[in-house]
Design a protein around this motif. Sequence first.
Motif, PDB file in Angstrom:
ATOM      1  N   ASN A  84      19.605  53.188 -23.298  1.00 11.35           N
ATOM      2  CA  ASN A  84      18.873  53.856 -22.230  1.00 11.35           C
ATOM      3  C   ASN A  84      18.643  55.321 -22.576  1.00 11.35           C
ATOM      4  N   ALA A  85      19.657  55.979 -23.108  1.00 14.69           N
ATOM      5  CA  ALA A  85      19.519  57.388 -23.499  1.00 14.69           C
ATOM      6  C   ALA A  85      18.477  57.541 -24.607  1.00 14.69           C
ATOM      7  N   LYS A  86      18.485  56.641 -25.572  1.00 15.43           N
ATOM      8  CA  LYS A  86      17.513  56.692 -26.667  1.00 15.43           C
ATOM      9  C   LYS A  86      16.092  56.484 -26.136  1.00 15.43           C
ATOM     10  N   SER A  87      15.936  55.594 -25.167  1.00  9.55           N
ATOM     11  CA  SER A  87      14.605  55.339 -24.603  1.00  9.55           C
ATOM     12  C   SER A  87      14.050  56.578 -23.903  1.00  9.55           C
ATOM     13  N   ARG A  88      14.928  57.496 -23.517  1.00  8.11           N
ATOM     14  CA  ARG A  88      14.505  58.758 -22.901  1.00  8.11           C
ATOM     15  C   ARG A  88      14.471  59.892 -23.918  1.00  8.11           C
ATOM     16  N   ALA A  89      14.552  59.544 -25.204  1.00  8.82           N
ATOM     17  CA  ALA A  89      14.435  60.484 -26.326  1.00  8.82           C
ATOM     18  C   ALA A  89      15.545  61.537 -26.354  1.00  8.82           C
ATOM     19  N   LEU A  90      16.734  61.180 -25.871  1.00  6.59           N
ATOM     20  CA  LEU A  90      17.867  62.109 -25.952  1.00  6.59           C
ATOM     21  C   LEU A  90      18.462  62.059 -27.353  1.00  6.59           C
ATOM     22  N   GLU A  98      25.758  63.531 -21.433  1.00  5.28           N
ATOM     23  CA  GLU A  98      25.327  62.941 -20.169  1.00  5.28           C
ATOM     24  C   GLU A  98      26.278  61.836 -19.718  1.00  5.28           C
TER      25      GLU A  98
END
Length: 147
Positions: A84-90, A98
């Motif tokens: 999920n974090a990767k999908s938000r480009a974090l 986070e």
Amino acid sequence: MNDAMKNARLSEDLQLRVLEGGPVHYEYSTDKPVEYVTVADEHGRVLGYLWGCDADDAAGWVDHQVAGRAALQAAGHWVMKLRNAKSRALLPSQALAELSTEPGAGRSGQIVPGSQAKAESVEVLRAKANEGWEPPAQPESPRGRRR
């Protein structure tokens, strides 16, 4: 076999192709130093470690071997959080920061406050995760002949 019984789909070579898409994820490995946080259950038992490396855009989970099945059950939850974090480009470090602020999720445990640390590599972290773990004893071979 007569011609009427032949099916072209059964006799053609398979044409395997890599398709684009699928879930986004961080790289699964790195040989560079990693940041990590400790995940523990409600009793304080370590389940595993979430790690990240911004330089290689890599992040993942390492089971704490002593935790056994509980570590495996927690892994799925935390890997989905990383996706999920990767999908938000974090960046991996942003994802760890986070996730460190989130409350625990039952059997998946929670990140231990203040557990942020660094390791020379994922392999060093895996060695840490294996400390205190003994492989199960091999069962004795049955003696004699069984019928």
